[in-house]
Design a protein around this motif. Structure first.
Motif, PDB file in Angstrom:
ATOM      1  N   UNK A 106       0.829  -1.221   0.000  1.00 38.72           N
ATOM      2  CA  UNK A 106       0.000   0.000   0.000  1.00 38.72           C
ATOM      3  C   UNK A 106       0.856   1.262   0.000  1.00 38.72           C
ATOM      4  N   UNK A 107       1.793   1.314  -0.954  1.00 33.45           N
ATOM      5  CA  UNK A 107       2.658   2.475  -1.137  1.00 33.45           C
ATOM      6  C   UNK A 107       2.379   3.058  -2.521  1.00 33.45           C
ATOM      7  N   UNK A 108       2.053   4.339  -2.637  1.00 37.23           N
ATOM      8  CA  UNK A 108       1.785   4.924  -3.957  1.00 37.23           C
ATOM      9  C   UNK A 108       3.031   4.967  -4.828  1.00 37.23           C
ATOM     10  N   UNK A 109       2.818   4.853  -6.142  1.00 36.58           N
ATOM     11  CA  UNK A 109       3.906   4.895  -7.118  1.00 36.58           C
ATOM     12  C   UNK A 109       3.822   6.189  -7.917  1.00 36.58           C
ATOM     13  N   UNK A 110       4.931   6.889  -7.999  1.00 38.56           N
ATOM     14  CA  UNK A 110       5.080   8.051  -8.882  1.00 38.56           C
ATOM     15  C   UNK A 110       6.067   7.638  -9.971  1.00 38.56           C
ATOM     16  N   UNK A 111       5.592   7.557 -11.208  1.00 37.29           N
ATOM     17  CA  UNK A 111       6.458   7.142 -12.311  1.00 37.29           C
ATOM     18  C   UNK A 111       7.221   8.344 -12.871  1.00 37.29           C
ATOM     19  N   UNK A 112       8.524   8.253 -12.859  1.00 41.30           N
ATOM     20  CA  UNK A 112       9.338   9.285 -13.499  1.00 41.30           C
ATOM     21  C   UNK A 112       9.566   8.858 -14.950  1.00 41.30           C
ATOM     22  N   UNK A 113       8.658   9.292 -15.818  1.00 46.58           N
ATOM     23  CA  UNK A 113       8.758   9.000 -17.246  1.00 46.58           C
ATOM     24  C   UNK A 113       9.272  10.204 -18.014  1.00 46.58           C
ATOM     25  N   UNK A 114      10.087  11.034 -17.354  1.00 47.37           N
ATOM     26  CA  UNK A 114      10.617  12.244 -17.994  1.00 47.37           C
ATOM     27  C   UNK A 114      11.361  11.915 -19.281  1.00 47.37           C
ATOM     28  N   UNK A 115      12.115  10.821 -19.276  1.00 45.34           N
ATOM     29  CA  UNK A 115      12.856  10.404 -20.470  1.00 45.34           C
ATOM     30  C   UNK A 115      12.035   9.441 -21.330  1.00 45.34           C
ATOM     31  N   UNK A 116      10.864   9.069 -20.846  1.00 47.55           N
ATOM     32  CA  UNK A 116      10.094   8.010 -21.484  1.00 47.55           C
ATOM     33  C   UNK A 116       8.779   8.435 -22.100  1.00 47.55           C
ATOM     34  N   UNK A 117       8.659   9.710 -22.500  1.00 47.54           N
ATOM     35  CA  UNK A 117       7.409  10.139 -23.117  1.00 47.54           C
ATOM     36  C   UNK A 117       7.224   9.416 -24.453  1.00 47.54           C
ATOM     37  N   UNK A 118       6.152   8.674 -24.583  1.00 44.21           N
ATOM     38  CA  UNK A 118       5.901   7.897 -25.788  1.00 44.21           C
ATOM     39  C   UNK A 118       6.288   6.434 -25.655  1.00 44.21           C
ATOM     40  N   UNK A 142      15.928  18.766 -24.808  1.00 46.41           N
ATOM     41  CA  UNK A 142      16.558  17.552 -25.325  1.00 46.41           C
ATOM     42  C   UNK A 142      15.644  16.333 -25.257  1.00 46.41           C
ATOM     43  N   UNK A 143      14.359  16.538 -24.974  1.00 52.00           N
ATOM     44  CA  UNK A 143      13.453  15.405 -24.818  1.00 52.00           C
ATOM     45  C   UNK A 143      12.754  15.067 -26.131  1.00 52.00           C
ATOM     46  N   UNK A 144      11.822  14.111 -26.102  1.00 53.64           N
ATOM     47  CA  UNK A 144      11.169  13.629 -27.321  1.00 53.64           C
ATOM     48  C   UNK A 144      10.422  14.750 -28.040  1.00 53.64           C
ATOM     49  N   UNK A 145       9.733  15.566 -27.278  1.00 55.69           N
ATOM     50  CA  UNK A 145       9.220  16.839 -27.787  1.00 55.69           C
ATOM     51  C   UNK A 145       9.603  17.898 -26.769  1.00 55.69           C
ATOM     52  N   UNK A 146       9.570  19.147 -27.181  1.00 53.27           N
ATOM     53  CA  UNK A 146      10.010  20.191 -26.274  1.00 53.27           C
ATOM     54  C   UNK A 146       9.003  21.330 -26.213  1.00 53.27           C
ATOM     55  N   UNK A 147       9.002  21.997 -25.066  1.00 50.56           N
ATOM     56  CA  UNK A 147       8.305  23.277 -24.936  1.00 50.56           C
ATOM     57  C   UNK A 147       9.336  24.351 -24.586  1.00 50.56           C
ATOM     58  N   UNK A 148      10.564  24.108 -24.973  1.00 45.07           N
ATOM     59  CA  UNK A 148      11.745  24.878 -24.581  1.00 45.07           C
ATOM     60  C   UNK A 148      12.184  24.375 -23.216  1.00 45.07           C
ATOM     61  N   UNK A 149      11.453  24.723 -22.193  1.00 44.32           N
ATOM     62  CA  UNK A 149      11.561  24.099 -20.885  1.00 44.32           C
ATOM     63  C   UNK A 149      10.143  23.780 -20.473  1.00 44.32           C
TER      64      UNK A 149
END
Length: 444
Positions: free
Chosen positions: A159-171, A193-200
């Protein structure tokens, strides 16, 4: 090659949609951290990640991690289990909150959080502290999906919540489901430098409208509903600007093209490096079939009205976006000039030193890539190619030397022998051939 070949730089859409949305923001005077582009970008993201999810667009991926941890109730004295093999943004927000990161090492197939070691860590923290860790935070390293089914089974059991860090895994997807949609929250990044960008920029995927409202409120300074500014809890100025969101709306129109390009570049590296002794390209589990699960046994109506079995390909188990192509060099491999590796301090902005303004105290550290890896990085740099070592594990970072860590040697071992190669949408087939030829020419 006259210009530097960078690891993964953003590329604007050919249709100029980014300029269209940005111009609309200026024309309508929506130059603020809210506006129609922000709403539109969030709607685009919701449509991509899947039905039933809500998305908050934020100023960056680190802010998304921070917001998720706060929404999960993380505070001083708590512990958060996160992956050791990652960028610092997976761990630093834990310390912002006065909590302690507990680092878990990787398994060898995906290079991501080892589920067996995860459970060892949970049990040990319960024994030593009498409390469960507050959150489990796996990371999609270089876009590779983690073993999310096993991680979620363990998390749900305790019963521990999961926060997925998919910062490098969009798509990236696991069995057809977008990363960031399995846990309580999912983190995305749209850095340059990611899969798509908004600048930052970044975003947080939320499970429902109530969670979305909570994060939205916290990310806009936690203002109460009065005609004047009243604050009863600490809030944050983390919302994405309308200008950046306009870039994101244009970028969403080329997301699938970018993913396809990364897959193509990855495949080309695999093909051109497969017979080079001592060099190994990291691939997702099950190799070139992209981790296919057995074909589905769906049934459909045929012309006579009877049901007939139809064999259609099911979703891949592991479907990485291959944000970056990664390779490992055998420690016995000899590279030109490796005897001169680590003789000079890094001072430029290429090869992992972007943003470096603080001079290091020594040329070497007690945990660094092998000399042949550094020599290969320098050889590629001389040939106009940006490459980088893999992420240095967090449990080997001096700033986290006192943090609890459950290690098996995988991430530290990979850090010593691995490096990242350019894979972004600006990388052409000719670039890949030039990179591979440079690698071959550098081997003695």
């Amino acid at each position: 090659m006259s210009k530097m070949i960078h690891l993964c730089l953003a590329k604007m859409s050919d249709t100029g949609m980014e300029q269209k949305y940005i111009q609309e923001a200026f024309d309508t005077q929506w130059v603020a951290p809210l506006g129609p582009n922000v709403d539109g970008f969030e709607d685009d993201l919701k449509q991509f990640v899947g039905e039933g999810k809500e998305v908050v667009a934020l100023s960056n991926g680190t802010a998304a991690v921070h917001m998720a941890l706060i929404a999960c109730g993380v505070g001083p004295g708590d512990e958060v289990i996160t992956q050791s093999f990652t960028f610092c943004a997976s761990a630093h927000p834990v310390t912002y909150l006065g909590a302690t990161p507990v680092f878990v090492d990787s398994e060898r197939d995906t290079w991501n959080m080892d589920p067996d070691l995860l459970e060892v860590a949970i049990k040990d923290r319960l024994t030593k502290t009498g409390r469960k860790p507050k959150v489990i935070l796996p990371v999609a390293l270089y876009g590779m999906p983690y073993q999310i089914e096993r991680i979620m089974e363990i998390a749900n059991r305790y019963e521990i919540p999961v926060v997925e860090d998919a910062a490098e895994g969009f798509g990236s997807r696991y069995k057809g489901q977008v990363l960031g949609t399995f846990g309580k929250y999912g983190v995305l990044s749209f850095n340059g430098n990611k899969m798509i960008t908004t600048s930052g920029g970044g975003a947080l995927i939320c499970g429902d409208r109530a969670e979305w409202k909570k994060v939205m409120w916290l990310a806009t300074q936690a203002r109460e509903s009065y005609p004047y500014y009243q604050h009863e809890v600490i809030g944050y100025n983390y919302r994405m600007s309308n200008i950046c969101a306009g870039i994101g709306r244009g970028q969403m129109t080329v997301l699938e093209d970018h993913i396809a390009h990364h897959h193509h570049v990855q495949s080309l590296y695999e093909q051109l490096l497969k017979d080079v002794p001592g060099v190994k390209v990291h691939i997702q589990p099950n190799g070139s079939d992209r981790g296919q699960v057995p074909v589905s046994q769906e049934r459909s109506l045929v012309s006579d009205g009877n049901l007939s079995p139809v064999r259609t390909p099911a979703a891949p188990v592991y479907d990485s976006n291959y944000w970056l192509t990664t390779i490992t060099l055998d420690p016995a491999l000899k590279v030109k000039d490796q005897e001169n590796a680590y003789k000079q301090m890094v001072t430029g902005a290429v090869g992992g030193a972007a943003g470096v303004i603080h001079t290091a105290s020594t040329v070497v550290t007690d945990c660094q890539p092998n000399a042949n890896v550094e020599a290969m990085r320098l050889a590629l740099l001389a040939a106009g190619v940006e490459s980088r070592p893999l992420w240095k594990p967090m449990h080997k970072q001096p700033v986290y030397r006192k943090a609890p860590a459950y290690v098996n040697g995988v991430s530290e071992g990979l850090f010593k022998i691995g490096m990242c190669l350019p894979t972004g949408p600006c990388v052409t087939d000719e670039h890949v051939k030039h990179i591979v030829n440079t690698i071959k020419a550098s081997i003695l």
